[in-house]
Scaffold this active site. Sequence first.
Site, PDB file in Angstrom:
ATOM      1  CE  LYS A 112      -3.101   2.921   2.497  1.00 20.82           C
ATOM      2  NZ  LYS A 112      -3.500   3.387   3.824  1.00 20.82           N
ATOM      3  CG  ASN A 221      -5.530   1.679  12.427  1.00 27.86           C
ATOM      4  OD1 ASN A 221      -5.159   0.520  12.571  1.00 27.86           O
ATOM      5  ND2 ASN A 221      -5.173   2.635  13.266  1.00 27.86           N
ATOM      6  CB  THR A 222      -8.708   5.913  13.639  1.00 29.49           C
ATOM      7  OG1 THR A 222      -7.389   6.171  13.163  1.00 29.49           O
ATOM      8  CG2 THR A 222      -8.950   6.731  14.897  1.00 29.49           C
TER       9      THR A 222
END
Length: 269
Positions: A112, A221-222
């Site tokens: 990525k 993610n967060t």
Amino acid sequence: MNVESKISAPVDEADDGWTVAGRSFRSRLIVGTGKYKDFAQNAAAVEASGAEIVTVAVRRVNVSDPKAPMLIDFIDPKRITYLPNTAGCFTGEEAIRTLRLAREAGGWELVKLEVLGEARTLYPDMVETLRATEILANEGFKPMVYCVDDPIAARRLEDVGAVAIMPLGAPIGSGLGIQNQVTIRLIVEGAKVPVLVDAGVGTASDASAAMELGCDGVLMNTAIAEAKNPVMMARAMKLAVESGRLAYRAGRMGKRRYADPSSPLAGLI
């Protein structure tokens, strides 16, 4: 990627995987490995999410203390695909060097790429991103690329070798949800490679909205790591991605400006 053909496809939940760079996956949810309390919590969240891919920030990997816990001790890279990323890179050179190191260390080619423009917004620098994408693709990498939600930029990334387009829904870590559904939809309609919303998801409805637009997946993610209960949120995200995808394949009803009764008004007693 032809949106109309997707909608008209038979709705068979047992046959709805996706492919990137020749690799096939069932889960359309990709989960990050930052901001968790510890690796154990991260592993539990990944398990609850059903994710088959996790992103790993190469520049934050522990390489100096062999006695400290390591991610591979908790998330088995033989079972879960590791996707090295260039989080924290602000120039194309930094990103390219980082991924070259990742390939030397682990043989990774599916990666990525993100090249950030500034620390305040963490928006991608598209000039550097395009340049790095082309160089990496020419070196045999398979870059999945974080980018602005711009259909023209997305097409140019695809032209220079991106194997997946990953437009932001909102700034990284903001939790604001998809701010421009129109441009995300245009990217999906024009792309011949997978499109995954990357950044900005805050809760399950945001993930579902991304899938209802026709995206092939969502990376987050967060939204999971900073939830009050990350493992429970991971499960919620799994269900949201699945339901959003199913709703997209089913084909939603058209929107109308006025009411349309479920029962005909003609012929009433």
